[in-house]
Motif scaffolding. Structure first.
Motif, short mmCIF file in Angstrom:
data_model
loop_
_atom_site.label_atom_id
_atom_site.label_comp_id
_atom_site.label_asym_id
_atom_site.label_seq_id
_atom_site.Cartn_x
_atom_site.Cartn_y
_atom_site.Cartn_z
N ASP A 3 0.81 -1.24 0.01
CA ASP A 3 0.01 -0.05 -0.01
C ASP A 3 0.84 1.22 0.02
O ASP A 3 0.77 2.23 -0.82
CB ASP A 3 -0.96 -0.04 1.26
N LEU A 4 2.08 1.23 0.75
CA LEU A 4 2.88 2.54 0.84
C LEU A 4 3.66 2.88 -0.38
O LEU A 4 3.53 3.90 -0.75
CB LEU A 4 3.71 2.34 2.30
N GLN A 5 4.02 1.53 -0.72
CA GLN A 5 4.90 1.87 -1.79
C GLN A 5 4.30 2.19 -3.19
O GLN A 5 4.62 2.89 -3.98
CB GLN A 5 5.86 0.47 -2.25
N THR A 42 -5.31 0.81 15.41
CA THR A 42 -4.31 1.91 15.25
C THR A 42 -3.75 2.48 16.43
O THR A 42 -2.30 2.82 16.45
CB THR A 42 -5.06 3.08 14.39
N SER A 43 -4.31 2.44 17.54
CA SER A 43 -3.85 2.85 18.88
C SER A 43 -2.82 1.72 19.53
O SER A 43 -2.43 2.05 20.65
CB SER A 43 -4.66 3.31 19.70
N GLY A 44 -3.10 0.58 18.98
CA GLY A 44 -2.19 -0.66 19.75
C GLY A 44 -1.08 -1.10 18.71
O GLY A 44 0.05 -0.37 18.99
N SER A 81 5.72 10.17 9.94
CA SER A 81 4.58 9.93 9.20
C SER A 81 3.79 8.81 10.02
O SER A 81 3.42 7.95 9.45
CB SER A 81 5.14 9.22 7.82
N ARG A 82 3.77 8.95 11.22
CA ARG A 82 3.39 7.98 12.13
C ARG A 82 1.79 7.99 12.06
O ARG A 82 1.23 6.71 12.05
CB ARG A 82 3.80 8.35 13.74
N ALA A 98 -0.16 4.69 10.98
CA ALA A 98 -1.10 3.94 11.91
C ALA A 98 -2.22 3.77 11.23
O ALA A 98 -3.03 2.55 11.27
CB ALA A 98 -1.10 4.75 13.06
N LEU A 99 -3.00 4.52 10.44
CA LEU A 99 -4.04 4.53 9.72
C LEU A 99 -3.95 3.48 8.71
O LEU A 99 -4.99 2.58 8.59
CB LEU A 99 -4.66 5.73 9.12
N ALA A 100 -2.75 3.45 7.93
CA ALA A 100 -2.43 2.39 6.91
C ALA A 100 -2.35 0.96 7.67
O ALA A 100 -2.95 0.11 6.92
CB ALA A 100 -1.30 2.81 6.15
N TRP A 101 -2.00 0.94 8.72
CA TRP A 101 -2.00 -0.38 9.27
C TRP A 101 -3.55 -1.19 9.65
O TRP A 101 -3.73 -2.19 9.22
CB TRP A 101 -1.29 -0.38 10.57
N GLY A 102 -4.25 -0.18 10.07
CA GLY A 102 -5.71 -0.77 10.38
C GLY A 102 -6.28 -1.09 8.84
O GLY A 102 -7.09 -2.07 8.93
#
Length: 410
Positions: free
Chosen positions: A37-39, A106-108, A120-121, A125-129
Motif C-alpha cells: 500500500d505505501l509503496q 491503530t492505537s495498539g 509519518s506515524r 497507523a491508519l494504513a496499518w488498520g
C-alpha cells in the motif's frame, strides 16, 4: 514535555508470554499489505522507514497479559514502569500484545509499527488498520471456502451412506429371494399323488325366448391381488438424489402482492360438484394391508421378518423387521405422489432413528397404473419438510431411494 527516544523505552512482560502462531501469521500478512500500500500510494512514507521491511515481516507475536514498558527519564535519572497494550522488543524481534484484540487497532500495534516511520506515524497507523482489514477479508474468504468444502463433503458422505444402505438392503433381498427359490425348486421335485375326480355331466342351459344382449356393467373397482403380482426387476433400481425445487415455490410466495391475483371470477349460476367415479368398495385398512403384502413381496420377506405393527398407536412406524429397522408405509391407489404427510410420532421416529425407511406404495387399485414400491432411507435428510399440525415432506420422486416395479400376471 519532551519525546523519549527509542533507546529510553523498553517493553517487557513480567510473566510468561507464549508465542501465538495465528497472531504472528496475521501480523506478517498485514506487513505485506502495508508495504504494498505505501509503496504504491505513498512512496515518500514508505521510504521513511528507519529499519528494513524484513525486520517488520519477521516479528513474532507473543501474548503478555501483564505487558508493561520501562521508561528511563534522562533529565531526572528516574525509571518509570507503565502498563501498555502493545510494544515491540526489537533486539529479539518480538511483538508483545496484551490480547489479540489490539493487533488490528491503530492505537495498539499500529502505533508500535508506526514508530519506525519518523514524521509519518499517523499515516502509517491508519494504513496499518487498512492492511489488517485486507487480511481479515482474505481470512473470511478462506473460511467461507472451507465451510463450503465441508458442506460439500458432508453432503457427499450422506449420499454415500444412503447408497450403502440401499445397496445393503438390495443384497439382503437378493439373498432371501435366492434362498426362497431354492426351497421352491426342491419342493417341486417331490413326487405327488394324482387325484382323479369322477365325471359329472354338465346341465344344458334352459331354453328361453329371444335373447337381448345385456349392457356390460362398469368394471368393479378393486385392489390388486399381491399373489398375482410379478416383479419387473427383482433387484429394483436405485434412484439418485435430485436437487429440490422448493426454492422456486418459496420465491413465488414471496413475490405475491394484493391486487394482482390470477384467480378466475365466479360464473353466473351455481356450480354443484357431481360424483363422477363410483365409491371404492374397499377400506383404507384393506388398502394398507395390500400395500404391506406388496412390500413383503418386493423385499422377499414374510410375516415373521417384517412384522405388521399398524395397530400399535403412537409408534411412528407401520412395521419393523428382524434387524430392528422401522418402515412407515404410505399407500396410494393410483399414481405416486411427490408429497406425503407424517404424523408427529412418525416425524419423531424418523428424526431419532437412522434405520428408518419411508416406503411409498402406489398403483394399488387394479387398472390405475404400475404398482410401485419406493424405499427412502433417512427421509428427513433428503426431503423438504413443512411443519403444520402434521409434517409435510416434499420431494419423494427426487429422493435417493430404491424402487421396485410390479405388474399383474395376465
Amino acid at each position: 514535555m519532551s519525546e523519549l527516544a527509542a533507546e529510553h523505552v523498553t517493553v517487557y512482560s513480567p510473566g510468561p508470554a507464549p508465542a501465538d502462531p495465528d497472531a504472528t501469521a496475521l501480523v506478517r500478512s498485514a506487513v505485506t499489505h502495508l508495504r504494498e500500500d505505501l509503496q504504491r500510494n505513498a512512496a515518500s512514507v514508505a521510504q521513511a522507514l528507519d529499519c528494513s521491511w524484513d525486520q517488520l515481516a519477521d516479528l513474532t507475536v507473543c501474548i503478555a497479559p501483564h505487558l508493561a514498558c520501562c521508561l528511563d527519564l534522562p533529565d531526572t535519572g528516574e525509571t518509570v514502569h507503565v502498563p501498555v497494550d502493545a510494544g515491540i522488543h526489537w533486539p529479539s524481534g518480538t511483538l508483545y500484545v496484551r490480547d489479540t484484540a489490539v493487533l488490528t487497532r491503530t492505537s495498539g500495534v499500529g502505533r508500535s509499527i508506526a514508530a519506525r516511520f519518523p514524521g509519518s506515524r499517523r499515516e502509517v497507523a491508519l494504513a496499518w488498520g487498512a492492511a489488517c482489514d485486507q487480511v481479515e477479508k482474505g481470512h473470511t474468504a478462506v473460511r467461507l471456502s472451507l465451510a463450503d468444502d465441508q458442506v460439500r463433503r458432508d453432503r457427499e458422505a450422506a449420499e454415500a451412506e444412503r447408497e450403502r444402505r440401499l445397496r445393503e438392503l438390495g443384497s439382503e433381498v437378493d439373498q432371501r429371494r435366492t434362498a426362497t427359490e431354492a426351497q421352491a425348486s426342491t419342493a417341486a421335485g417331490t413326487p405327488r399323488t394324482a387325484v382323479i375326480l369322477p365325471f359329472v355331466p354338465s346341465t344344458p342351459p334352459p331354453v328361453t325366448g329371444p335373447s337381448v344382449p345385456p349392457v356390460p356393467p362398469a368394471p368393479p373397482r378393486r385392489l390388486v391381488d399381491p399373489g398375482r403380482l410379478r416383479l419387473v426387476d427383482p433387484s429394483g433400481i436405485i434412484t439418485p438424489l435430485k436437487p429440490s425445487a422448493s426454492g422456486a415455490h418459496t420465491a413465488r410466495l414471496s413475490g405475491y402482492s394484493q391486487g394482482t391475483s390470477g384467480l378466475p371470477q365466479p360464473r353466473a349460476g351455481s356450480a354443484i360438484p357431481q360424483q363422477h367415479t363410483p365409491p371404492r368398495p374397499y377400506t383404507g385398512t384393506e388398502q394398507e394391508k395390500v400395500a404391506l403384502d406388496v412390500v413383503r413381496q418386493a423385499l422377499a420377506t414374510d410375516d415373521d421378518w417384517l412384522r405388521d405393527l399398524r395397530a400399535q398407536r403412537g409408534l411412528g412406524a407401520d412395521a419393523v423387521d428382524a434387524l430392528s429397522r422401522f418402515y412407515e408405509l404410505k399407500a396410494y391407489k393410483d399414481a405416486e405422489p411427490d408429497t406425503v404427510l407424517l404424523t408427529p410420532a412418525e416425524f419423531q421416529r424418523a428424526a431419532e432413528n437412522d434405520d428408518f425407511f419411508l416406503v411409498i406404495v402406489s398403483g394399488l387399485e387394479a387398472g390405475t397404473g404400475p404398482v410401485s414400491v419406493r424405499i427412502v432411507p433417512q427421509p428427513l435428510q433428503q426431503l423438504t419438510c413443512r411443519p403444520s399440525s402434521s409434517v409435510t415432506v416434499t420431494g419423494i420422486r427426487g429422493a435417493h431411494s430404491r424402487v421396485y416395479q410390479l405388474e399383474e400376471d395376465r
